[in-house]
Design an enzyme around this catalytic site. Structure first.
Site, mmCIF file in Angstrom:
data_model
loop_
_atom_site.group_PDB
_atom_site.id
_atom_site.type_symbol
_atom_site.label_atom_id
_atom_site.label_comp_id
_atom_site.label_asym_id
_atom_site.label_seq_id
_atom_site.Cartn_x
_atom_site.Cartn_y
_atom_site.Cartn_z
ATOM 1 N N LYS A 105 2.448 -59.508 -32.204
ATOM 2 C CA LYS A 105 3.075 -59.065 -30.944
ATOM 3 C C LYS A 105 2.029 -59.007 -29.822
ATOM 4 C CE LYS A 105 5.994 -55.769 -31.502
ATOM 5 N NZ LYS A 105 6.490 -54.398 -31.691
ATOM 6 N N LYS A 117 -1.083 -49.886 -37.161
ATOM 7 C CA LYS A 117 0.109 -49.030 -37.259
ATOM 8 C C LYS A 117 -0.221 -47.841 -38.138
ATOM 9 C CE LYS A 117 4.452 -49.113 -35.814
ATOM 10 N NZ LYS A 117 4.884 -49.650 -34.523
ATOM 11 N N ASN A 232 14.803 -43.575 -27.550
ATOM 12 C CA ASN A 232 14.131 -44.073 -26.351
ATOM 13 C C ASN A 232 14.568 -45.506 -26.030
ATOM 14 O OD1 ASN A 232 11.926 -45.853 -25.262
ATOM 15 N ND2 ASN A 232 11.109 -43.871 -24.679
ATOM 16 N N SER A 363 1.505 -50.196 -22.504
ATOM 17 C CA SER A 363 0.440 -49.380 -23.115
ATOM 18 C C SER A 363 -0.933 -49.961 -22.767
ATOM 19 C CB SER A 363 0.581 -49.362 -24.638
ATOM 20 O OG SER A 363 1.623 -48.510 -25.007
HETATM 21 P P1 NAD Z 1 13.515 -42.966 -31.350
HETATM 22 O O1 NAD Z 1 13.018 -42.061 -32.383
HETATM 23 O O2 NAD Z 1 13.452 -42.540 -29.931
HETATM 24 O O3 NAD Z 1 15.063 -43.305 -31.649
HETATM 25 C C1 NAD Z 1 15.497 -43.796 -32.856
HETATM 26 C C2 NAD Z 1 17.011 -43.822 -32.805
HETATM 27 O O4 NAD Z 1 17.508 -44.474 -33.965
HETATM 28 C C3 NAD Z 1 17.651 -42.431 -32.777
HETATM 29 O O5 NAD Z 1 18.739 -42.443 -31.903
HETATM 30 C C4 NAD Z 1 18.149 -42.255 -34.210
HETATM 31 O O6 NAD Z 1 19.253 -41.379 -34.288
HETATM 32 C C5 NAD Z 1 18.540 -43.686 -34.521
HETATM 33 N N1 NAD Z 1 18.647 -43.953 -35.945
HETATM 34 C C6 NAD Z 1 17.856 -43.548 -36.957
HETATM 35 N N2 NAD Z 1 18.342 -44.002 -38.122
HETATM 36 C C7 NAD Z 1 19.436 -44.722 -37.833
HETATM 37 C C8 NAD Z 1 20.374 -45.443 -38.589
HETATM 38 N N3 NAD Z 1 20.279 -45.505 -39.923
HETATM 39 N N4 NAD Z 1 21.391 -46.078 -37.949
HETATM 40 C C9 NAD Z 1 21.506 -46.001 -36.599
HETATM 41 N N5 NAD Z 1 20.660 -45.331 -35.827
HETATM 42 C C10 NAD Z 1 19.647 -44.700 -36.434
HETATM 43 O O7 NAD Z 1 12.789 -44.362 -31.591
HETATM 44 P P2 NAD Z 1 12.544 -45.528 -30.546
HETATM 45 O O8 NAD Z 1 11.230 -45.303 -29.899
HETATM 46 O O9 NAD Z 1 13.748 -45.727 -29.722
HETATM 47 O O10 NAD Z 1 12.329 -46.775 -31.532
HETATM 48 C C11 NAD Z 1 13.434 -47.499 -32.030
HETATM 49 C C12 NAD Z 1 12.936 -48.785 -32.647
HETATM 50 O O11 NAD Z 1 12.221 -49.519 -31.667
HETATM 51 C C13 NAD Z 1 11.981 -48.633 -33.837
HETATM 52 O O12 NAD Z 1 12.212 -49.679 -34.740
HETATM 53 C C14 NAD Z 1 10.630 -48.790 -33.210
HETATM 54 O O13 NAD Z 1 9.666 -49.262 -34.141
HETATM 55 C C15 NAD Z 1 10.936 -49.844 -32.187
HETATM 56 N N6 NAD Z 1 9.960 -49.859 -31.104
HETATM 57 C C16 NAD Z 1 9.793 -48.788 -30.293
HETATM 58 C C17 NAD Z 1 8.846 -48.848 -29.270
HETATM 59 C C18 NAD Z 1 8.678 -47.720 -28.301
HETATM 60 O O14 NAD Z 1 7.939 -47.896 -27.317
HETATM 61 N N7 NAD Z 1 9.332 -46.588 -28.466
HETATM 62 C C19 NAD Z 1 8.065 -50.002 -29.098
HETATM 63 C C20 NAD Z 1 8.283 -51.096 -29.945
HETATM 64 C C21 NAD Z 1 9.230 -50.996 -30.950
#
Ligand code: NAD
Length: 435
Positions: A105, A117, A232, A363
């Site tokens: 990435k 990670k 998020n 970031s």
């Molecule tokens: P977060 O913790 O803010 O939100 C996660 C969401 O997923 C929550 O709403 C939770 O209820 C939901 N969730 C959990 N288990 C679930 C399921 N089985 N079915 C449906 N929903 C479910 O996390 P985030 O930061 O939004 O990250 C979400 C994804 O994006 C992850 O895979 C993370 O690795 C990826 N990601 C996030 C970022 C970032 O900057 N936050 C960057 C790159 C990738």
């Protein structure tokens, strides 16, 4: 009370074999591109992974152990960079795979970083705020010698929000005996964070999708979107697309989802989630019904946005995925086997290493600002993010067409070429034979 060693074992799920599968994809890409075998040799395993048992005092006076890891997969292009995940299903294999993906990435986004990670096996919903703070600080203490602005830079991931990151950054500064903001990104603004980080991941995916609209024959005025995960990334993605006219027909979180063919307003759904703890029960423009996460994935819509966990679309359900386009905002939501079948069926997958690279791109800007001590306004951050996403999306789309590759393979090849250059810049067998 004695430490419950059992907790550590019970919290450690079995290995999933994801890294082995990713390695096979890489091997195929190296062979196809005629990349020097040195490059595959270097990338086939992580450079280093540390494991630690974090022992914290619970509010009731007992002690509890949590298994944790930090992996630095490859640092040829710069210090390793990657989030820390707090989730009950975190495993060593998952952390190493996520670091592998981060390596690519960062290369896809052309950042001067390698991939890393970390994670802790924990269900944060079972911890008090005080326990969560102790755990966050314990994580940094355990891995402090591994961390550093020029070595390994931490960031948020699932269930590590702004306050968790602030505790981690604070702990690292305590340990290093000086303010060291650039060792951890995703910090709150008042603590050396950057403008534009909160929605950067979602915004990056949104810029990529909007850039591809013509190529994908997507009309924002008629296109329908289903979003799995409303944290998020899912929330901000829904908000940005909704503001541009896309109809958000379904949203879910870990407790289940809602579907309304007449459309949902993401701000109203988030308000409901704040008040009740979940999206279920929120009302849309028409007849809103409750659906399961499995049903959401199978909805007939133009764009499916998995924004929760990995491996949500596998061989088991891929035949029932009806979306024309999958925008992978989560990491690894589609298994390699499902990816192959969906691609053969003509569905377009905008891969995670491109779609969610906006987070690490901003970031990087936070790291740059922390080091220079000069802070940017939101519009400058967004302009940079937009340019980066459009440039890399364009390159990957061109490769996808010219080499008749899936977008995922094109993205990997795009990143691999850059990593290969940095490996080869240190000398190849041809160089040594010639000397
Ligand atoms: P977060 O913790 O803010 O939100 C996660 C969401 O997923 C929550 O709403 C939770 O209820 C939901 N969730 C959990 N288990 C679930 C399921 N089985 N079915 C449906 N929903 C479910 O996390 P985030 O930061 O939004 O990250 C979400 C994804 O994006 C992850 O895979 C993370 O690795 C990826 N990601 C996030 C970022 C970032 O900057 N936050 C960057 C790159 C990738």
């Amino acid at each position: 009370m004695p430490t419950k060693k059992k907790d550590v074992e019970e919290n450690t799920p079995p290995t999933t074999g994801m890294l082995a599968k990713s390695r096979e994809t890489l091997r195929a890409a190296c062979e196809r591109l005629n990349i020097h075998p040195d490059v595959f040799e270097e990338l086939k395993g992580p450079r280093e992974t540390l494991a630690a048992t974090l022992l914290i005092r619970m509010d009731d006076g007992s002690r509890r152990a949590f298994q944790s890891w930090r992996c630095r997969y490859n640092d040829r292009r710069g210090p390793t960079k990657g989030g820390v995940r707090f989730h009950p299903n975190v495993s060593l294999d998952e952390i190493e795979t996520l670091s592998f993906w981060m390596t690519f990435k960062c290369a896809v986004a052309n950042l001067p970083f390698g991939g890393g990670k970390g994670g802790v096996c924990v269900d944060t919903k079972t911890l008090s705020a005080n326990e969560l703070e102790r755990l966050s600080r314990a994580y940094v203490e355990a891995f402090a010698p591994f961390i550093g602005p020029d070595r390994d830079i931490l960031a948020p991931d699932m269930y590590t929000n702004g306050i968790v990151i602030a505790w981690m950054a604070d702990q690292y500064s305590w340990i290093s005996g000086q303010a060291s903001p650039s060792a951890i990104t995703g910090k709150p603004l008042a603590f050396g964070g950057t403008n534009g980080r909160v929605d950067a991941t979602a915004r990056g995916g949104y810029y990529a999708l909007r850039y591809l609209e013509t190529a994908l024959a997507l009309d924002p005025n008629t296109a329908t979107v289903a979003i799995q995960g409303f944290g998020n990334v899912g929330f901000h993605c829904a908000k940005l697309l909704h503001a541009d006219g896309y109809k958000i027909v379904a949203i879910s979180d870990s407790a289940g989802g809602i579907y309304d063919p007449s459309g949902l307003d993401p701000l109203a759904v988030m308000q409901h989630k704040h008040e009740t703890g979940g999206v279920k029960g929120a009302k849309g423009q028409g007849k809103t019904k409750e659906i399961s996460n499995a049903e959401l994935l199978e909805l007939d819509c133009d764009v499916l946005v998995p924004a929760a966990l990995e491996r949500q679309i596998t061989l088991e359900n891929c035949d029932r995925i009806n979306a024309r386009i999958i925008l992978e905002m989560a990491n690894g939501p589609v298994s390699p086997e499902a990816d192959k079948k969906l691609t053969e069926a003509g569905q377009i997958i905008v891969p995670d290493i491109l779609a969610n690279s906006g987070g690490v791109t901003v970031s990087h800007l936070e790291w740059v600002q922390n080091r220079s001590g000069f802070y940017w306004d939101s519009s400058r951050v967004r302009d940079h993010l937009k340019t980066t996403m459009e440039t890399e999306t364009q390159s990957i789309w061109t490769l996808h067409n010219e080499m008749e590759l899936s977008m995922r393979d094109a993205a990997y090849i795009h990143g691999l070429r850059r990593i290969a250059e940095s490996v080869e810049a240190r000398g190849t067998p041809a160089y040594f034979e010639g000397s």
